[in-house]
Structure formats: structure tokens, C-alpha cells
Design an enzyme around this catalytic site. Structure first.
Site, mmCIF file in Angstrom:
data_model
loop_
_atom_site.group_PDB
_atom_site.id
_atom_site.type_symbol
_atom_site.label_atom_id
_atom_site.label_comp_id
_atom_site.label_asym_id
_atom_site.label_seq_id
_atom_site.Cartn_x
_atom_site.Cartn_y
_atom_site.Cartn_z
ATOM 1 N N HIS A 190 2.623 -5.842 -4.065
ATOM 2 C CA HIS A 190 2.719 -5.825 -2.404
ATOM 3 C C HIS A 190 3.879 -6.849 -2.015
ATOM 4 O O HIS A 190 3.960 -7.658 -2.266
ATOM 5 C CB HIS A 190 1.727 -6.959 -2.343
ATOM 6 C CG HIS A 190 1.276 -6.287 -0.766
ATOM 7 N ND1 HIS A 190 0.664 -8.052 0.375
ATOM 8 C CD2 HIS A 190 1.396 -5.384 0.354
ATOM 9 C CE1 HIS A 190 0.890 -7.998 1.708
ATOM 10 N NE2 HIS A 190 1.401 -6.404 1.787
ATOM 11 N N SER B 184 -1.489 -4.029 1.398
ATOM 12 C CA SER B 184 -1.453 -4.932 2.137
ATOM 13 C C SER B 184 -3.863 -5.518 1.918
ATOM 14 O O SER B 184 -3.368 -6.548 2.435
ATOM 15 C CB SER B 184 -1.058 -4.764 3.231
ATOM 16 O OG SER B 184 -0.759 -3.863 3.941
ATOM 17 N N ASN C 126 -1.149 -13.176 3.993
ATOM 18 C CA ASN C 126 -2.434 -12.435 4.965
ATOM 19 C C ASN C 126 -3.748 -13.001 5.363
ATOM 20 O O ASN C 126 -3.616 -13.107 6.445
ATOM 21 C CB ASN C 126 -2.396 -10.853 5.332
ATOM 22 C CG ASN C 126 -1.800 -10.223 5.549
ATOM 23 O OD1 ASN C 126 -0.770 -10.590 6.215
ATOM 24 N ND2 ASN C 126 -1.488 -8.462 5.098
ATOM 25 N N GLU D 208 3.854 -9.959 -3.768
ATOM 26 C CA GLU D 208 2.500 -10.391 -4.666
ATOM 27 C C GLU D 208 2.023 -9.424 -5.357
ATOM 28 O O GLU D 208 1.650 -8.078 -5.036
ATOM 29 C CB GLU D 208 0.989 -10.796 -3.235
ATOM 30 C CG GLU D 208 1.644 -11.271 -2.655
ATOM 31 C CD GLU D 208 0.245 -11.195 -0.890
ATOM 32 O OE1 GLU D 208 0.259 -12.753 -0.562
ATOM 33 O OE2 GLU D 208 -0.164 -10.156 -1.005
HETATM 34 P P1 NAD Z 1 3.823 5.531 6.465
HETATM 35 O O1 NAD Z 1 2.795 5.718 7.548
HETATM 36 O O2 NAD Z 1 5.264 4.832 6.860
HETATM 37 O O3 NAD Z 1 4.283 6.271 5.467
HETATM 38 C C1 NAD Z 1 3.649 6.591 4.364
HETATM 39 C C2 NAD Z 1 3.808 8.129 4.106
HETATM 40 O O4 NAD Z 1 2.710 8.304 3.014
HETATM 41 C C3 NAD Z 1 3.984 9.067 4.804
HETATM 42 O O5 NAD Z 1 5.217 9.657 4.802
HETATM 43 C C4 NAD Z 1 3.048 10.499 4.770
HETATM 44 O O6 NAD Z 1 2.986 11.429 4.853
HETATM 45 C C5 NAD Z 1 2.445 9.651 2.975
HETATM 46 N N1 NAD Z 1 1.146 10.244 2.866
HETATM 47 C C6 NAD Z 1 0.225 10.244 3.257
HETATM 48 N N2 NAD Z 1 -0.793 10.397 2.228
HETATM 49 C C7 NAD Z 1 -0.181 10.781 0.766
HETATM 50 C C8 NAD Z 1 -0.631 11.250 -0.016
HETATM 51 N N3 NAD Z 1 -2.007 11.295 -0.352
HETATM 52 N N4 NAD Z 1 0.430 11.316 -1.245
HETATM 53 C C9 NAD Z 1 1.808 11.840 -0.674
HETATM 54 N N5 NAD Z 1 2.038 11.120 0.337
HETATM 55 C C10 NAD Z 1 0.905 10.450 1.235
HETATM 56 O O7 NAD Z 1 3.245 3.986 6.007
HETATM 57 P P2 NAD Z 1 4.098 2.625 5.214
HETATM 58 O O8 NAD Z 1 4.286 1.242 6.415
HETATM 59 O O9 NAD Z 1 4.534 2.737 4.877
HETATM 60 O O10 NAD Z 1 3.160 2.287 4.756
HETATM 61 C C11 NAD Z 1 2.523 2.534 3.132
HETATM 62 C C12 NAD Z 1 1.473 1.643 2.711
HETATM 63 O O11 NAD Z 1 2.498 0.327 2.545
HETATM 64 C C13 NAD Z 1 -0.024 0.752 3.282
HETATM 65 O O12 NAD Z 1 -0.575 0.842 2.155
HETATM 66 C C14 NAD Z 1 0.361 -0.580 3.581
HETATM 67 O O13 NAD Z 1 -0.486 -0.925 4.204
HETATM 68 C C15 NAD Z 1 1.672 -0.302 3.212
HETATM 69 N N6 NAD Z 1 2.289 -2.445 3.680
HETATM 70 C C16 NAD Z 1 2.731 -1.927 4.663
HETATM 71 C C17 NAD Z 1 4.215 -2.250 4.712
HETATM 72 C C18 NAD Z 1 4.282 -2.419 6.372
HETATM 73 O O14 NAD Z 1 4.689 -3.091 6.974
HETATM 74 N N7 NAD Z 1 3.920 -1.347 6.747
HETATM 75 C C19 NAD Z 1 4.300 -3.554 4.581
HETATM 76 C C20 NAD Z 1 3.199 -3.451 2.994
HETATM 77 C C21 NAD Z 1 2.319 -3.295 2.831
#
Ligand code: NAD
Length: 507
Positions: free
Chosen positions: A142, A121, A192, A154
Site C-alpha cells: 500500500h 487501500s 486509514n 504498508e
Molecule cells: P485511477 O482511477 O487513477 O487509476 C485506475 C486505473 O486502472 C485506470 O487507468 C483504469 O483504466 C485502470 N483499470 C481499471 N480496472 C482495470 C482492470 N481490470 N485491468 C486493468 N486496468 C484497469 O485510480 P488510482 O487513484 O490510481 O487508484 C488505484 C488503486 O490504488 C485503487 O485500488 C486505490 O484504492 C488505490 N490507492 C489509491 C490512492 C490514491 O490516493 N488515489 C492511494 C493509495 C491507494
């Protein structure tokens, strides 16, 4: 390039990864899921089974479709098991090194034709692609949370992203029932970035004690926003909201336009994160109640000998219709001055003026009239009866006008909410700033006006897009928006209210 029904690998089985797996599997893709945390991928599949069962129970999904979708999901324990993937979507931790490292590793596993999409994001797509053998296949995809429900995707292109790759992700998103919007990799992408002023203007008003959180929230909700900025920041979490603002600010080389708020910083430092900590702008949990709105003094009946509606356009028409209705019982109606330079009502010697960004004090001085009240912009026209509307009265006003101004706003059908004499009040300044930010995004080729409108409506549920508001602004159009920004700029000085050259060209 056609990615429909091709094998997909999702990396990261957290909140976003699990949602992406669900959408891809329901769309018919065989999906493999990997997470570096042991058991996380299998656990996510078990949770998805329960989610799909829930959809079946609610009658939203056929049982056969649910079991077919579930059967398409395969948790894997090593990335090497996904060599057949044609599309990788990563949703791992939000760190450049983690994402770049992951794609580097995958280049040794998947074929050269496999698309590498990231759900980041905030990280630059160009930076994630740096150092890869085939940077042209790296693209942003995204999604918004919750992935199965939010329509927006996006599709973000970095400097080296091949157009064909972005187009293939665009088409695939459509096939998944989403509304994709092309974006250029720039800080905050579309949503954002353009949304920053929604929070920033309210934080600025709170900092100068112009109004209480519940008043500012009520005004913006009356304008059609689903949640007020204070409620929304409490829901998202001030820690998260502050981090996004901070990252956009830093990524723009500390452009003062995006400067974060000291007030929010203080809340973060104090652990007042909002809902999740039990307190933000509001209190949550047992016994907590929303603070009441202040009641404006409009107990007195609205009286006048002479009323003239000034201005042209939809808002002046609304005022004329409302004044006609208010005066009908007395057997007379308002006059109309369609040539006037301002919009509002002349009520005997007093003026009720639609904000053009100037404070009531300034309007009073420039008109040479003591009894002046400015009121906020009704964004939804015709407004529903009882729509909350902010107003501020000049310090020169007499006691009688101080009771008559809210009485008249109430007689016109609004629920008047008093505010300190801040330029542009709440809705006008917030919407003008949202338009300005969207205009700059278009100027810089981040997205098209249509893309910005779709993104804000679908990504953050805005009641309309910034360019739709601009098209409906009425008399003055872009010039009207610029007038508000210039008044804010003159009042505060500094870079925040700098007018976008895109808007100037349209004025
Ligand atoms: P989260 O913490 O719920 O999940 C991340 C997962 O990735 C975890 O299960 C972790 O164990 C795993 N992980 C971390 N590093 C790793 C690696 N190197 N290889 C394999 N697995 C790995 O996070 P999330 O909220 O799902 O966010 C994930 C991505 O999505 C981020 O880049 C975040 O910025 C983006 N995002 C989040 C949102 C939101 O509202 N939470 C919205 C849009 C985008």
C-alpha cells in the site's frame, strides 16, 4: 526470496500505477505496464517522460539516469506479454471482483513463484486471495499518494499470506527508498484506521457548535499538525473522506466507535466536497478568503496578588517559566505546588486548569470554585510564543475572570482561542483518541507501536507518532490519557470513547 531488480508488471496506469512504475523503473527494474483502457499505458509512459525531464531540469536527477529509467518502461497491450514478471503490483479500480478477477487471470500467465501485490487501500487482502491457486503469494503493498514522494509503504498480510512473501516486499520497499511497515489485513490497515479520530473529533465538535472550523484548525496546527482537519477534509474531498469512514464503520460491523458524521454526510449530499467543488468548510476560488480567527478579549493586563503553579512535569515547568517571565516586571514570581492533583495556575481565587477531559463547569463544581477556566494541552513543549490554545470558562465565572483568563493565557505566551465548554477541548481529546485507536490496533496485532508511529508520521505527516505522544504525556502517562477518554465517555455516553484494553494494561 529476493525481488530486487526482477521484472515487474504494474496493472492500472492511473494516478497510483504511474507513480509505482516511476519508482520501480528508477530503482532499476524492467517494468511492464498494462491498463485495460486503450492507450492509457502508453499515455502514462509519455507523461512519465515529462516528469523525469522535469526532475532533470530541477537538478534532482541525472539525465542518464532519467533516460535509463524511461528505457526500462514498456507499455503492453495484453497481460500475456508479461509472463516473465516476478512481481505484479496492481493499482486498478478499488473493487474486490476486479482485483480478484485480475489475479485469477494472471495465475494462468505468470509462474508460480511470482508475487501478486495489491495497492488496495481498503479491501481485505484475505478476500482478494480467496479462490486463487496460490493464495500465499498475495500481499498488500500500500503506497501513498504521490508515490514518488511519500515514504510509507504498508506491507499488508492476509490470513494466508506467506511470511516470506511479506518479508520480500518489505525488503524491496526499503531498496526503493521507502519505509515499509508490516500490517495485518484489517479495516483501514494502519493509517486509514488510526487517523479516523483526527476527523471525527473535529466533526463532533462542529456538530455541537463548540467552535468554528478555522478555530479548530488553528488549534491542531499549533499542536504541530501540518493541516487542520477541516482544511484536510476539504483537500482530500468530503466524498472520499466520508467513503473511507463509512467503509471502516461497515467493516467493523457498525461499531459506534467509527460512526460517520451526519454533518459530513450533509456536505456530501449537498455537493460541498471541498476544494474540488469550490466549497467545503471553506470557500475556494476567486475572491475567497480564509475566515479570520476570533480575537479573545485580553485587552486588560493580567493582574494578580498571588500566583501558584500546580503540578509536575514538562507542562507545569513550562507554565512556571512563563509565569516567572510574565511577573518579572512586577518584581515577584509564582510559587510552585508540585504535589497538586491538577496542573495549571491558581491566580488569586481563580483557577486556570490544564484539561483532564472534564468541562470547566465540572471542574468548577468539583473544586468548589466559581472562577475556573480550562485550557487545551500544549502538545509541543516548550511552546513557541503565540501558539494558539483553546480555552473554555465555567458558566459560574464572574465578569472580571472572563477577561482575566485570556489575559493570563496571553501573558503566558499563548494566543488564546475561546471555545464552548466541550470536554477535552480540541487537541487533548483528538490526541487521546489517536493514541486510543493506535493502542487498539497494536492490541489486535495490526502493527507494532513503532510501526504505528512510523506509519502516522510518514503516511499522513503527523508531527509525532501516537506512542511517542503517550511516552511524553507526563504525569499519569497512560492513566492521564484514560482520564480524558473516561471524561469524554461520561459526558457523551456511547461507544466512541471506549478505552482500549492495551492502554488499561499500561495504566
Ligand atoms: P485511477 O482511477 O487513477 O487509476 C485506475 C486505473 O486502472 C485506470 O487507468 C483504469 O483504466 C485502470 N483499470 C481499471 N480496472 C482495470 C482492470 N481490470 N485491468 C486493468 N486496468 C484497469 O485510480 P488510482 O487513484 O490510481 O487508484 C488505484 C488503486 O490504488 C485503487 O485500488 C486505490 O484504492 C488505490 N490507492 C489509491 C490512492 C490514491 O490516493 N488515489 C492511494 C493509495 C491507494
Amino acid at each position: 526470496m529476493d525481488l530486487r531488480n526482477t521484472p515487474v508488471l504494474v496493472v492500472g496506469a492511473g494516478l497510483m500505477g504511474a507513480g509505482i512504475v516511476q519508482v520501480a523503473a528508477q530503482a532499476g527494474h524492467p517494468v511492464k505496464l498494462f491498463d485495460m483502457r486503450e492507450g492509457a499505458a502508453a499515455g502514462a509512459k509519455a507523461k512519465l517522460a515529462a516528469t523525469l525531464d522535469g526532475l532533470v531540469a530541477k537538478g534532482k536527477l541525472e539525465a542518464v539516469a532519467a533516460s535509463a529509467a524511461l528505457a526500462r518502461i514498456t507499455p503492453i497491450t495484453a497481460l500475456e506479454q508479461a509472463g516473465d514478471a516476478r512481481l505484479v503490483i496492481e493499482a486498478v479500480v478499488e473493487q474486490l471482483d476486479a482485483k480478484r478477477g485480475l489475479f485469477g487471470q494472471l495465475e494462468g500467465i505468470v509462474t508460480a513463484g511470482c508475487v501478486l501485490a495489491t495497492n488496495t487501500s481498503s479491501i481485505s487482502i484475505t478476500a482478494i486471495a480467496n479462490g486463487l491457486k496460490h493464495p500465499g503469494r498475495v500481499v498488500g503493498m500500500h503506497f501513498f499518494n504521490p508515490v514518488p514522494l511519500m515514504k510509507l509503504v504498508e506491507v499488508v498480510s492476509g490470513l494466508q499470506t506467506e511470511r516470506g512473501v511479506a518479508d520480500a516486499i518489505f525488503e524491496l520497499s526499503k531498496a526503493w527508498g521507502k519505509t515499509p511497515v508490516h500490517a495485518k489485513s484489517t479495516p483501514g490497515f494502519i493509517v486509514n484506521r488510526i487517523a479516523r479520530p483526527y476527523y471525527a473529533e473535529t466533526l463532533a465538535l462542529l456538530l455541537e457548535q463548540a467552535g468554528q472550523p478555522q478555530v479548530l484548525d488553528a488549534c491542531l496546527k499549533a499542536a504541530g499538525f501540518r493541516m487542520g482537519p477541516c482544511e484536510l477534509m476539504d483537500l482530500v474531498g468530503h466524498d472520499t473522506n466520508f467513503a473511507v469512514t463509512q467503509s471502516v464503520y461497515e467493516a467493523n460491523f457498525y461499531d459506534k466507535r467509527y460512526v460517520p458524521s451526519r454533518l459530513q454526510r450533509e456536505m456530501v449530499d449537498g455537493g460541498l466536497f471541498g476544494r474540488k467543488s469550490g466549497q467545503g468548510f471553506y470557500r475556494y476560488g476567486e475572491g475567497a478568503a480564509m475566515p479570520a480567527l476570533p480575537v479573545a478579549v485580553h485587552a486588560a493586563p493580567a493582574t494578580a496578588h498571588e500566583v501558584t503553579v500546580h503540578g509536575e512535569g514538562a507542562i507545569a515547568d513550562l507554565l512556571e517559566a512563563a509565569a516567572t517571565k510574565a511577573l518579572a516586571g512586577q518584581g515577584w514570581g509564582p510559587a510552585r505546588d508540585g504535589e497538586s492533583a491538577w496542573t495549571g495556575l491558581r491566580i488569586d481565587g481563580a483557577r486556570l486548569v490544564l484539561t483532564d477531559g472534564r468541562t470547566a463547569q465540572q471542574v468548577a463544581a468539583e473544586m468548589g470554585v466559581a472562577d475556573v477556566t480550562v485550557f487545551d494541552r500544549p502538545l509541543v513543549v516548550p511552546a513557541l510564543p503565540g501558539t494558539a490554545l483553546a480555552h473554555a470558562t465555567a458558566p459560574t465565572a464572574g465578569d472580571s475572570w472572563r477577561t482575566q483568563a485570556p489575559a493570563w493565557l496571553a501573558a503566558l505566551g499563548f494566543a488564546p482561542l475561546p471555545l464552548a465548554d466541550a470536554p477535552g477541548l480540541v487537541v487533548a481529546r483528538t490526541v487521546a483518541m489517536l493514541i486510543n485507536e493506535a493502542a487498539d490496533a497494536v492490541l489486535q496485532g495490526v502493527c507494532s507501536p513503532e510501526g504505528a508511529d512510523a506509519a502516522m508520521k510518514l503516511g499522513v505527516n503527523y508531527p509525532a507518532g501516537p506512542f511517542e505522544w503517550l511516552a511524553r504525556w507526563g504525569p499519569g502517562g497512560a492513566q492521564g490519557v484514560i482520564r480524558i477518554l473516561q471524561a469524554l465517555d461520561e459526558h457523551y455516553r456511547g461507544e466512541r470513547y471506549r478505552v482500549s484494553p492495551w492502554l488499561r494494561r499500561r495504566a
